[in-house]
Design a protein around this motif. Structure first.
Motif, PDB file in Angstrom:
ATOM      1  N   ARG A   3      80.216  57.532  -4.738  1.00  0.00           N
ATOM      2  CA  ARG A   3      80.578  58.405  -3.613  1.00  0.00           C
ATOM      3  C   ARG A   3      79.398  58.561  -2.660  1.00  0.00           C
ATOM      4  NH1 ARG A   3      79.991  64.078  -3.279  1.00  0.00           N
ATOM      5  NH2 ARG A   3      79.491  64.036  -5.470  1.00  0.00           N
ATOM      6  N   LEU A   4      78.204  58.732  -3.215  1.00  0.00           N
ATOM      7  CA  LEU A   4      77.015  58.862  -2.377  1.00  0.00           C
ATOM      8  C   LEU A   4      76.775  57.596  -1.569  1.00  0.00           C
ATOM      9  CD1 LEU A   4      74.451  60.686  -4.694  1.00  0.00           C
ATOM     10  CD2 LEU A   4      75.632  61.603  -2.707  1.00  0.00           C
ATOM     11  N   CYS A   5      76.906  56.442  -2.210  1.00  0.00           N
ATOM     12  CA  CYS A   5      76.702  55.178  -1.486  1.00  0.00           C
ATOM     13  C   CYS A   5      77.698  55.049  -0.338  1.00  0.00           C
ATOM     14  CB  CYS A   5      76.818  54.000  -2.443  1.00  0.00           C
ATOM     15  SG  CYS A   5      75.424  53.864  -3.574  1.00  0.00           S
ATOM     16  N   ASP A   6      78.946  55.426  -0.590  1.00  0.00           N
ATOM     17  CA  ASP A   6      79.950  55.375   0.482  1.00  0.00           C
ATOM     18  C   ASP A   6      79.569  56.293   1.638  1.00  0.00           C
ATOM     19  OD1 ASP A   6      81.447  53.553  -0.967  1.00  0.00           O
ATOM     20  OD2 ASP A   6      82.824  55.075  -1.772  1.00  0.00           O
ATOM     21  N   GLU A   7      79.050  57.477   1.310  1.00  0.00           N
ATOM     22  CA  GLU A   7      78.629  58.407   2.361  1.00  0.00           C
ATOM     23  C   GLU A   7      77.431  57.853   3.132  1.00  0.00           C
ATOM     24  OE1 GLU A   7      78.039  62.240   0.550  1.00  0.00           O
ATOM     25  OE2 GLU A   7      80.129  62.325  -0.142  1.00  0.00           O
ATOM     26  N   TYR A   8      76.521  57.179   2.441  1.00  0.00           N
ATOM     27  CA  TYR A   8      75.371  56.573   3.121  1.00  0.00           C
ATOM     28  C   TYR A   8      75.827  55.465   4.068  1.00  0.00           C
ATOM     29  CZ  TYR A   8      72.606  58.833  -0.601  1.00  0.00           C
ATOM     30  OH  TYR A   8      72.035  59.721  -1.465  1.00  0.00           O
ATOM     31  N   ILE A   9      76.770  54.653   3.605  1.00  0.00           N
ATOM     32  CA  ILE A   9      77.305  53.580   4.449  1.00  0.00           C
ATOM     33  C   ILE A   9      77.950  54.165   5.692  1.00  0.00           C
ATOM     34  CG2 ILE A   9      79.103  51.798   4.577  1.00  0.00           C
ATOM     35  CD1 ILE A   9      78.464  51.231   1.575  1.00  0.00           C
ATOM     36  N   GLU A  10      78.723  55.219   5.503  1.00  0.00           N
ATOM     37  CA  GLU A  10      79.370  55.881   6.642  1.00  0.00           C
ATOM     38  C   GLU A  10      78.334  56.412   7.627  1.00  0.00           C
ATOM     39  OE1 GLU A  10      82.149  59.794   7.319  1.00  0.00           O
ATOM     40  OE2 GLU A  10      82.553  58.548   5.548  1.00  0.00           O
ATOM     41  N   LEU A  11      77.279  57.012   7.098  1.00  0.00           N
ATOM     42  CA  LEU A  11      76.216  57.531   7.962  1.00  0.00           C
ATOM     43  C   LEU A  11      75.570  56.403   8.766  1.00  0.00           C
ATOM     44  CD1 LEU A  11      73.705  60.242   6.992  1.00  0.00           C
ATOM     45  CD2 LEU A  11      72.903  58.229   8.175  1.00  0.00           C
ATOM     46  N   LEU A  12      75.283  55.298   8.107  1.00  0.00           N
ATOM     47  CA  LEU A  12      74.627  54.175   8.788  1.00  0.00           C
ATOM     48  C   LEU A  12      75.567  53.442   9.743  1.00  0.00           C
ATOM     49  CD1 LEU A  12      72.547  52.683   5.853  1.00  0.00           C
ATOM     50  CD2 LEU A  12      71.673  53.895   7.861  1.00  0.00           C
ATOM     51  N   SER A  13      76.865  53.496   9.472  1.00  0.00           N
ATOM     52  CA  SER A  13      77.833  52.788  10.309  1.00  0.00           C
ATOM     53  C   SER A  13      78.251  53.576  11.536  1.00  0.00           C
ATOM     54  CB  SER A  13      79.087  52.465   9.486  1.00  0.00           C
ATOM     55  OG  SER A  13      78.776  51.666   8.381  1.00  0.00           O
ATOM     56  N   GLY A  14      77.903  54.834  11.588  1.00  0.00           N
ATOM     57  CA  GLY A  14      78.314  55.683  12.703  1.00  0.00           C
ATOM     58  C   GLY A  14      77.586  55.350  13.995  1.00  0.00           C
ATOM     59  N   ASP A  15      78.030  56.021  15.038  1.00  0.00           N
ATOM     60  CA  ASP A  15      77.397  55.847  16.341  1.00  0.00           C
ATOM     61  C   ASP A  15      76.039  56.536  16.355  1.00  0.00           C
ATOM     62  OD1 ASP A  15      79.644  54.526  17.248  1.00  0.00           O
ATOM     63  OD2 ASP A  15      80.583  56.349  18.029  1.00  0.00           O
ATOM     64  N   GLY A  16      75.192  56.074  17.241  1.00  0.00           N
ATOM     65  CA  GLY A  16      73.906  56.725  17.421  1.00  0.00           C
ATOM     66  C   GLY A  16      72.753  55.747  17.355  1.00  0.00           C
ATOM     67  N   ASP A  17      71.602  56.295  17.615  1.00  0.00           N
ATOM     68  CA  ASP A  17      70.357  55.522  17.613  1.00  0.00           C
ATOM     69  C   ASP A  17      70.015  55.099  16.181  1.00  0.00           C
ATOM     70  OD1 ASP A  17      67.924  54.555  18.844  1.00  0.00           O
ATOM     71  OD2 ASP A  17      66.921  56.249  17.850  1.00  0.00           O
ATOM     72  N   PRO A  18      69.693  53.830  15.958  1.00  0.00           N
ATOM     73  CA  PRO A  18      69.363  53.372  14.602  1.00  0.00           C
ATOM     74  C   PRO A  18      68.228  54.163  13.947  1.00  0.00           C
ATOM     75  CG  PRO A  18      69.684  51.485  16.031  1.00  0.00           C
ATOM     76  CD  PRO A  18      69.715  52.713  16.909  1.00  0.00           C
ATOM     77  N   SER A  19      67.231  54.541  14.714  1.00  0.00           N
ATOM     78  CA  SER A  19      66.122  55.287  14.098  1.00  0.00           C
ATOM     79  C   SER A  19      66.574  56.679  13.665  1.00  0.00           C
ATOM     80  CB  SER A  19      64.928  55.371  15.041  1.00  0.00           C
ATOM     81  OG  SER A  19      65.241  56.112  16.194  1.00  0.00           O
ATOM     82  N   GLU A  20      67.464  57.309  14.438  1.00  0.00           N
ATOM     83  CA  GLU A  20      68.000  58.621  14.035  1.00  0.00           C
ATOM     84  C   GLU A  20      68.808  58.489  12.753  1.00  0.00           C
ATOM     85  OE1 GLU A  20      70.152  60.824  16.978  1.00  0.00           O
ATOM     86  OE2 GLU A  20      68.666  60.388  18.519  1.00  0.00           O
ATOM     87  N   LYS A  21      69.634  57.439  12.673  1.00  0.00           N
ATOM     88  CA  LYS A  21      70.438  57.222  11.468  1.00  0.00           C
ATOM     89  C   LYS A  21      69.530  56.975  10.265  1.00  0.00           C
ATOM     90  CE  LYS A  21      73.128  54.018  13.318  1.00  0.00           C
ATOM     91  NZ  LYS A  21      74.228  53.047  13.488  1.00  0.00           N
ATOM     92  N   PHE A  22      68.456  56.210  10.468  1.00  0.00           N
ATOM     93  CA  PHE A  22      67.518  55.945   9.380  1.00  0.00           C
ATOM     94  C   PHE A  22      66.915  57.239   8.849  1.00  0.00           C
ATOM     95  CE2 PHE A  22      63.185  55.437   7.893  1.00  0.00           C
ATOM     96  CZ  PHE A  22      63.340  54.516   6.875  1.00  0.00           C
ATOM     97  N   TRP A  23      66.429  58.089   9.749  1.00  0.00           N
ATOM     98  CA  TRP A  23      65.762  59.315   9.321  1.00  0.00           C
ATOM     99  C   TRP A  23      66.750  60.312   8.729  1.00  0.00           C
ATOM    100  CZ3 TRP A  23      61.194  58.646   7.975  1.00  0.00           C
ATOM    101  CH2 TRP A  23      60.369  57.749   8.648  1.00  0.00           C
ATOM    102  N   LYS A  24      67.985  60.324   9.217  1.00  0.00           N
ATOM    103  CA  LYS A  24      69.013  61.171   8.591  1.00  0.00           C
ATOM    104  C   LYS A  24      69.273  60.700   7.162  1.00  0.00           C
ATOM    105  CE  LYS A  24      71.714  62.751  12.542  1.00  0.00           C
ATOM    106  NZ  LYS A  24      73.020  62.680  13.219  1.00  0.00           N
ATOM    107  N   LEU A  25      69.363  59.369   6.993  1.00  0.00           N
ATOM    108  CA  LEU A  25      69.583  58.824   5.659  1.00  0.00           C
ATOM    109  C   LEU A  25      68.408  59.133   4.742  1.00  0.00           C
ATOM    110  CD1 LEU A  25      71.267  57.134   3.701  1.00  0.00           C
ATOM    111  CD2 LEU A  25      70.114  55.100   4.607  1.00  0.00           C
TER     112      LEU A  25
END
Length: 91
Positions: A3-25
């Motif tokens: 479930r966590l991996c799926d949530e991480y994938i969703e976070l990384l696949s979303g819209d937004g700046d790649p660096s923001e997604k990285f730091w959120k992850l």
């Protein structure tokens, strides 16, 4: 963990700046490392407390304890019941 991996994938696949997604992850993973579903120190002393933590974090359910002893299930249920007590009515 799945479930966590799926949530991480969703976070990384979303819209937004790649660096923001990285730091959120990164922040999310650091937080999730403290989750009992990810890491536990299993000893006899804290076995019941770990089971309670796993139940409280929706990692396992009461039904998942069916193969355990009645004594253990009783102890877990007693702890879970105490968590729901309302102490404000006591004098």
């Amino acid at each position: 963990m799945g479930r966590l991996c799926d949530e991480y994938i969703e976070l990384l696949s979303g819209d937004g700046d790649p660096s923001e997604k990285f730091w959120k992850l990164d922040k999310r993973i650091r937080s999730d490392k403290r989750n009992p579903g990810v890491q536990l120190e299993m000893t006899r002393t804290n076995f019941i407390y770990n089971i309670i933590a796993l139940i409280n974090n929706d990692v396992v359910s009461i039904e998942g304890l069916e193969d355990f002893s009645d004594e253990l299930k009783g102890a877990v249920n007693a702890f879970l019941e105490r968590q729901t007590w309302d102490y404000s009515d006591e004098a």
